[in-house]
Design a protein around this motif. Sequence first.
Motif, mmCIF file in Angstrom:
data_model
loop_
_atom_site.group_PDB
_atom_site.id
_atom_site.type_symbol
_atom_site.label_atom_id
_atom_site.label_comp_id
_atom_site.label_asym_id
_atom_site.label_seq_id
_atom_site.Cartn_x
_atom_site.Cartn_y
_atom_site.Cartn_z
ATOM 1 N N GLY A 56 10.417 17.101 55.295
ATOM 2 C CA GLY A 56 10.696 18.839 55.244
ATOM 3 C C GLY A 56 10.145 19.216 53.948
ATOM 4 O O GLY A 56 9.648 20.473 53.846
ATOM 5 N N ARG A 113 7.344 22.426 53.776
ATOM 6 C CA ARG A 113 7.670 23.677 52.899
ATOM 7 C C ARG A 113 6.536 23.698 51.836
ATOM 8 O O ARG A 113 5.820 24.939 52.015
ATOM 9 N N PHE A 132 8.538 22.118 60.605
ATOM 10 C CA PHE A 132 9.556 21.275 59.684
ATOM 11 C C PHE A 132 10.169 20.188 60.696
ATOM 12 O O PHE A 132 10.240 19.054 60.242
ATOM 13 N N GLY A 160 9.479 16.294 59.897
ATOM 14 C CA GLY A 160 10.629 15.615 59.631
ATOM 15 C C GLY A 160 10.939 14.440 60.503
ATOM 16 O O GLY A 160 11.300 13.308 60.104
ATOM 17 N N ALA A 178 15.274 17.406 58.292
ATOM 18 C CA ALA A 178 14.405 18.657 58.143
ATOM 19 C C ALA A 178 14.988 19.968 58.272
ATOM 20 O O ALA A 178 14.511 20.700 57.390
ATOM 21 N N VAL A 192 16.406 20.929 54.658
ATOM 22 C CA VAL A 192 15.251 21.491 53.690
ATOM 23 C C VAL A 192 14.929 22.567 54.111
ATOM 24 O O VAL A 192 14.328 23.447 53.125
ATOM 25 N N PHE A 193 14.970 22.981 55.204
ATOM 26 C CA PHE A 193 14.425 24.356 55.760
ATOM 27 C C PHE A 193 15.368 25.645 55.382
ATOM 28 O O PHE A 193 14.767 26.521 54.925
#
Length: 251
Positions: free
Chosen positions: A36, A40, A49, A53, A89, A92-93
């Motif tokens: 992730g 980004r 993502f 991921g 994932a 982190v998004f």
Amino acid sequence: MSTACVTSASLIPAGITVATRYLDLAGVFSCALLGGAVARTAGLDLFGFLVVGIISGLGGGMIRDVLLQHGTPVALTDYAYLPTAVAGAVVVFLIKLSEESWSRLFTALDAAVIGFWAVTGVNKTLAVGLGWLPAVLLGTVTAVGGGALRDVVLGRVPAVFGGNGLYATVAVAAAGVTVICVYLGVPGVGVGLGVALALAFRLTAVRLGWNLPNSLDWQSRSKVAATLRRRTDPDSRNGKEERSHPRKESS
């Protein structure tokens, strides 16, 4: 089943097998977080993502399970794996951190993933009856496989190919220590020691800029090749001779 297989399989007790599953899931989640973070950086959308991921989180373990040929890869039979990768994932998004914070977190997670998956790969390999050398190999493949697939999908040079703080070397070391502990009859110590070694070794290598040596200088080889061509090319020799002995012009 042969006697050799029974002996090898008995090296991994049931308790370590259970712990190995949780280590594997920890590796899936951590590597999905790394995927992730890379997504980004690449400016991908939510679907990007998720794809990066999942590939990052499940890739190394699936390569390991396919090579072991001991049934369907666990990521397809244990329903905890795919949601764990998706969760990494998505986290982190959704979470916004500064680039500096992500950089520090990425390095720490990367070191942890190497340890989790090197230990997991070793224990799973020994548990199916293979020996120490395949265990080190598959421990290393498990640790670096997901990240390599992620980098290939994103068009990046995989970190395992060097210039990234002894990435694969750390995996080999962690897998080797785990194997030694298993054969000494202390597999539980091997789990903790393998993860701790990977963390300490990887973080130190990144901080101090340790890398394996590169190949010989290609530019030097090119110069040698050019010199050889000049020596063997008749036109080059004739031109040199004409420059050394210019013709006298008639008056």
